[in-house]
Design an enzyme around this catalytic site. Structure first.
Site, PDB file in Angstrom:
ATOM      1  N   SER A 221       0.954  -1.052   0.045  1.00 12.37           N
ATOM      2  CA  SER A 221       0.074  -0.087  -0.179  1.00 12.37           C
ATOM      3  C   SER A 221       0.967   1.062   0.451  1.00 12.37           C
ATOM      4  O   SER A 221       1.508   0.904  -0.656  1.00 12.37           O
ATOM      5  CB  SER A 221      -0.601  -0.277   1.392  1.00 12.37           C
ATOM      6  OG  SER A 221      -2.146   1.017   0.748  1.00 12.37           O
TER       7      SER A 221
ATOM      8  N   HIS B 123      -7.665  -5.534  -1.064  1.00 11.29           N
ATOM      9  CA  HIS B 123      -6.672  -4.697  -0.346  1.00 11.29           C
ATOM     10  C   HIS B 123      -6.004  -5.883   1.003  1.00 11.29           C
ATOM     11  O   HIS B 123      -5.032  -5.627   1.355  1.00 11.29           O
ATOM     12  CB  HIS B 123      -6.918  -3.483  -0.057  1.00 11.29           C
ATOM     13  CG  HIS B 123      -6.021  -2.258   0.168  1.00 11.29           C
ATOM     14  ND1 HIS B 123      -4.717  -2.311  -1.111  1.00 11.29           N
ATOM     15  CD2 HIS B 123      -5.302  -1.771   1.302  1.00 11.29           C
ATOM     16  CE1 HIS B 123      -3.934  -0.971  -0.168  1.00 11.29           C
ATOM     17  NE2 HIS B 123      -4.936  -1.279   0.760  1.00 11.29           N
TER      18      HIS B 123
END
Length: 655
Positions: free
Chosen positions: A514, A629
């Site tokens: 990320s 994610h």
């Protein structure tokens, strides 16, 4: 890189673990119900040695203060979740998915008998909550509405600013409605069908209705601007209509109605405060807000990273009495429980500076929680008594990290090094956390322990921008990603190489996910000191991120004070994009990304992959279907294994 005679553990060590979540203390404080997710073959009767299909199987467990015991058993690949005590402590409501059943509301009598299915919706239910008088259970669902446009190959017409979300993929045309189940009458009815999705919900103590968090319209929702409403119970004569109680105009969660039924607390940031602002506790009275944790320069909630969290981790504030609110907070690399007094003042309630409380629920009679540390797997506790022994399942010896500090203009920063057993030189890995406003610290991380066990030195820290070190530490990177944060990371890594002679400065790698993926790309575009890089769910182009991420319409305004849709700002965002510097990259790079990641969309990885190829940098791109994610933390077990195997193969190739 393991040089001992004992075979190094592999990624499949993950399969031995069992993951606790959602601890719920009973009304009398003497019991805890929680969820335990274990991993097993999807169909044990038909194992395929060439293509194992390990899946999570979650069941409910119960403890009266001693060793926990299983309460329900679920099918592999499905499970039971969301246990919720009835106010009299005689029943548990929960959600079951098994076979063709999709997230059905269930009722289990605790004095004996089978669980009874309450709902039969095609789309399942979520978020069950008992009314304090025990008469109703509220929950949300999209009921039987089906969206088969993709299946039929039909066009999808979009008009809303946000139409996809990480973990949900396509958002429904209408958000989930709030439903009521009348327990005594055994009847279901729709309570409130909102135009804009309900963000948070909590019953008033007298059961007259609920508090809900909502946005006024879709655009306000995309900008994380929410208000708080009072939603009364429906009557036979008229449907329920929400009434606004608070013009908050900012993100809010963790609603906690006061026992007097007139006031309430919430977690949030007042209007005008961006993503860099710590979330704090506020008491709402007569439409006015007052901060309860004044002087506590740390965020409310758990921001410490870890990869052993599968399921729900409640951390909303809980009233212990009319004057005392219990909440969790991230302090440096730890998370503890603290009390805020209604008249002001914060005190530590249960805070180990070397530990993390990753979930808790509480009432005036007791506290149930999940506690972990860098060397202890997450365990469930009830009133200070550990009721699980999940660490005993861990299949190889755990190593204790060594603290390493570094200096900044704002004072001392800290990080840690996790080393293998022995005295030999080992490759050094710089791991960078995501967020950027999260935290590394004393949470348990299987991945780090596995890397150390396989012969790597794992270096991880909290550069400026991380939470837990005061508001000024977070604010330091506003508008300037890739500056002081990058300096801190490389400074910390240099201090590690100096302080720990076993780290081999000639064999190093940088990696992160990320924001950590952004920073990995950024660092390799500005230095060639690392021999390998792994960029996971990364960001490479800040301009395209603004138009493709599920948070993109607001994120750069909050983080950098820039709008991707304005030319002058877009030029600045390009200056902050790793892609602008890709021609400088020489470091062999492994790219890992998930196709359904809508937080950092897969196009970010695709751009980085194409650009590295153009500049003839050794690159490998691993794409995961169906995952989002959260792959590294709670993705499907077989895919988590593949990801780790790819990591180690890349490190072994280049180091």
């Amino acid at each position: 890189m393991n040089n001992s005679e004992t075979p190094a553990p592999g990624p499949d060590s993950l399969l031995a673990l069992a993951f606790p979540s959602d601890p719920q203390v009973s009304p009398d404080g003497k019991q805890v119900a929680f969820v335990l997710a274990q991993i097993s073959e999807e169909d044990p009767a038909k194992p395929d040695k060439d293509f194992a299909r390990p899946r999570y199987r979650s069941g409910l467990w119960l403890s009266e203060g001693g060793a926990a015991r299983p309460l329900t058993h679920a099918e592999t690949g499905r499970g039971d979740s969301a246990p919720r005590w009835s106010p009299d402590g005689q029943n548990l409501a929960f959600v079951r998915s098994a076979g063709e059943v999709k997230a059905a509301l269930m009722l289990l009598p605790l004095k004996g008998g089978e669980a009874r299915r309450v709902t039969h919706f095609k789309n399942g239910v979520s978020g069950p909550q008992w009314s304090p008088d025990g008469r109703f259970i509220a929950f949300t669902t999209t009921a039987d509405t089906e969206d088969k446009r993709d299946e039929r190959g039909e066009a999808r017409v979009l008009t809303r600013p946000v139409y996809r979300a990480n973990g949900a993929d396509w958002l429904p045309e209408r958000p989930a409605a709030l439903w009521l189940y009348d327990v005594e009458a055994d009847k279901l009815r729709e309570w409130y069908a909102p135009e804009i999705g309900i963000g948070a919900l909590s019953w008033w103590p007298d059961s007259r209705g609920v508090l809900i968090v909502q946005s006024e319209d879709e655009w306000q929702a995309s900008q994380w601007r929410q208000d708080v409403y009072d939603l009364p119970l429906p009557t036979a004569d008229a449907p329920a209509a929400p009434q606004k109680l608070l013009d908050w105009n900012s993100a809010a969660h963790g609603l906690a109605p006061h026992p007097d039924g007139q006031r309430f607390a919430l977690i949030g940031r007042p209007a005008g405060k961006g993503n860099t602002e710590h979330a704090h506790l506020y008491l709402i009275e007569n439409g006015q807000h007052r901060r309860l944790d004044t002087g506590h320069d740390h965020p409310v909630g758990d921001a410490v990273g870890g990869d052993c969290h599968v399921g729900a981790f409640p951390e909303g504030p809980r009233w212990l009495d009319g004057d005392t609110l219990l909440f969790s907070s991230t302090v440096r690399g730890s998370v503890g429980l603290f009390t805020a007094h209604i008249g002001g003042g914060v005190k530590a309630y249960d805070h180990d500076p070397q530990g993390v409380i990753s979930a808790f629920t509480a009432n005036e009679h007791g506290v149930a929680l999940i506690r972990e540390s860098a060397t202890r797997f997450p365990e469930v506790e009830l009133n200070g008594q550990r009721v699980t022994d999940l660490h005993a399942r861990f299949p190889f010896p755990v190593r204790e990290p060594q603290r390493v500090t570094f200096e900044t203009e704002l004072g001392e920063g800290e990080g840690w090094v996790l080393l293998p057993e022995g005295e030999q030189k080992v490759p050094a890995l710089l791991n960078i956390h995501g967020g950027p406003h999260t935290d590394y610290g004393h949470g348990f991380t299987h991945e780090f322990q596995l890397m150390a066990a396989r012969g790597y030195g794992v270096c991880y820290s909290n550069p400026r921008g991380s939470v837990g070190y005061g508001q000024a530490w977070v604010d330091a990177i506003y508008g300037r990603w890739g500056t002081v944060d990058a300096d801190d990371l490389l400074n910390f890594f240099d201090r590690c190489l100096e302080a720990v002679p076993r780290l081999d400065a000639a064999k190093t790698a940088v990696m992160g996910g990320s924001y950590g993926g952004f920073m990995t790309n950024w660092i390799t575009g500005h230095t060639t000191r690392f021999q390998a890089a792994i960029t996971d769910r990364c960001i490479s182009n800040l301009i395209s991120f603004g138009g493709t991420s599920d948070i993109g319409l607001r994120f750069w305004d909050d983080e950098l004070g820039l709008d991707f849709s304005r030319r002058a700002d877009a030029l600045k965002l390009w200056d902050l994009s790793p892609l602008q510097y890709v021609e400088n990259v020489k470091t062999p790079t492994l790219i890992v990304h998930s196709v359904l990641d809508h937080r950092c969309p897969v196009e970010q990885a695709e751009q980085w992959y194409a650009a590295l190829h153009k500049h003839q940098v050794p690159v490998r791109f691993v794409r995961f279907p169906e995952e989002n994610h959260e792959l590294s933390r709670s993705g499907r077990p077989d895919r988590r294994l593949t990801r780790l195997n790819e990591y180690f193969a890349w490190l072994e190739r280049w180091l």
